[in-house]
Design a protein around this motif. Structure first.
Motif, PDB file in Angstrom:
ATOM      1  N   THR A  40       0.831  -1.191   0.000  1.00 57.83           N
ATOM      2  CA  THR A  40       0.000   0.000   0.000  1.00 57.83           C
ATOM      3  C   THR A  40       0.871   1.249   0.000  1.00 57.83           C
ATOM      4  N   ALA A  41       0.663   2.089  -0.985  1.00 57.13           N
ATOM      5  CA  ALA A  41       1.464   3.294  -1.134  1.00 57.13           C
ATOM      6  C   ALA A  41       0.959   4.064  -2.339  1.00 57.13           C
ATOM      7  N   LYS A  42       1.431   5.262  -2.453  1.00 57.56           N
ATOM      8  CA  LYS A  42       1.239   5.991  -3.685  1.00 57.56           C
ATOM      9  C   LYS A  42       2.398   5.636  -4.606  1.00 57.56           C
ATOM     10  N   TYR A  43       2.067   5.208  -5.797  1.00 57.16           N
ATOM     11  CA  TYR A  43       3.073   4.769  -6.748  1.00 57.16           C
ATOM     12  C   TYR A  43       3.347   5.864  -7.763  1.00 57.16           C
ATOM     13  N   TYR A  44       4.621   6.110  -7.965  1.00 58.11           N
ATOM     14  CA  TYR A  44       5.060   7.162  -8.858  1.00 58.11           C
ATOM     15  C   TYR A  44       5.912   6.596  -9.976  1.00 58.11           C
ATOM     16  N   CYS A  45       5.718   7.133 -11.129  1.00 59.19           N
ATOM     17  CA  CYS A  45       6.621   6.890 -12.233  1.00 59.19           C
ATOM     18  C   CYS A  45       7.671   7.991 -12.224  1.00 59.19           C
ATOM     19  N   ALA A  46       8.896   7.629 -12.496  1.00 56.81           N
ATOM     20  CA  ALA A  46       9.984   8.588 -12.506  1.00 56.81           C
ATOM     21  C   ALA A  46      10.918   8.314 -13.670  1.00 56.81           C
ATOM     22  N   ALA A  47      11.586   9.357 -14.104  1.00 54.71           N
ATOM     23  CA  ALA A  47      12.511   9.220 -15.219  1.00 54.71           C
ATOM     24  C   ALA A  47      13.758  10.044 -14.966  1.00 54.71           C
ATOM     25  N   THR A  48      14.853   9.547 -15.462  1.00 60.35           N
ATOM     26  CA  THR A  48      16.111  10.255 -15.361  1.00 60.35           C
ATOM     27  C   THR A  48      16.966   9.942 -16.575  1.00 60.35           C
ATOM     28  N   THR A  49      17.845  10.855 -16.890  1.00 57.40           N
ATOM     29  CA  THR A  49      18.745  10.642 -18.013  1.00 57.40           C
ATOM     30  C   THR A  49      19.976   9.847 -17.629  1.00 57.40           C
ATOM     31  N   GLY A  50      20.192   9.685 -16.346  1.00 56.41           N
ATOM     32  CA  GLY A  50      21.357   8.945 -15.911  1.00 56.41           C
ATOM     33  C   GLY A  50      21.270   8.553 -14.456  1.00 56.41           C
ATOM     34  N   ILE A  51      21.915   7.458 -14.129  1.00 55.48           N
ATOM     35  CA  ILE A  51      21.956   6.931 -12.774  1.00 55.48           C
ATOM     36  C   ILE A  51      23.406   6.652 -12.418  1.00 55.48           C
ATOM     37  N   PRO A  52      23.828   7.042 -11.232  1.00 51.40           N
ATOM     38  CA  PRO A  52      25.208   6.759 -10.829  1.00 51.40           C
ATOM     39  C   PRO A  52      25.535   5.278 -10.960  1.00 51.40           C
ATOM     40  N   PRO A  53      26.772   4.979 -11.319  1.00 52.05           N
ATOM     41  CA  PRO A  53      27.156   3.595 -11.607  1.00 52.05           C
ATOM     42  C   PRO A  53      27.505   2.779 -10.369  1.00 52.05           C
TER      43      PRO A  53
END
Length: 128
Positions: free
Chosen positions: A91-104
């Protein structure tokens, strides 16, 4: 910048299923990673699943990897989250998220601070 719109949330009983949709309007040359996060009241936002729409590579949080499936429809820039065997703790509020990059480093994709674009969320409530 990319616009994200989530849908598909609702209320289900434990063990039930829901399918969330995230429609993403991406920049022409954008290379976005897309992830689902969730946040319960008073809790930190946590990563649930991630997909690289370009490669199709996916990652899941340990807590959901046997129950949730992330997928995409590239033609309509939509990412889905099929959620099966839902538990009250989902149970939670679900969010879609986007990013151009993620630390390796391992687990970075689950850190909300690395995501620059967010939808407004869709509520998922699982009873008992």
């Amino acid at each position: 910048q990319v616009e994200l719109v989530e849908s598909g949330g609702g209320s289900v009983q434990a063990g039930g299923s829901l399918r969330l949709s995230c429609r993403a309007l991406r920049d022409t040359n954008g290379r976005y990673f897309v992830a689902w996060f969730r946040q319960a009241p008073g809790k930190q936002r946590e990563g649930v699943a991630r997909i690289n729409p370009s490669s199709g590579r996916i990652l899941y949080a340990d807590s959901v990897q046997d129950r949730f499936t992330i997928s995409q429809d590239s033609a309509r820039n939509t990412v889905y989250l099929q959620m099966n065997s839902l538990k009250p703790e989902d149970t939670a509020k679900y969010y879609c998220a986007a990013t151009t990059g993620i630390p390796p480093y391992d687990g970075a994709w689950k850190d909300a601070r690395y995501f620059e674009n967010w939808g407004r969320g869709t509520q998922v409530t699982v009873s008992p």
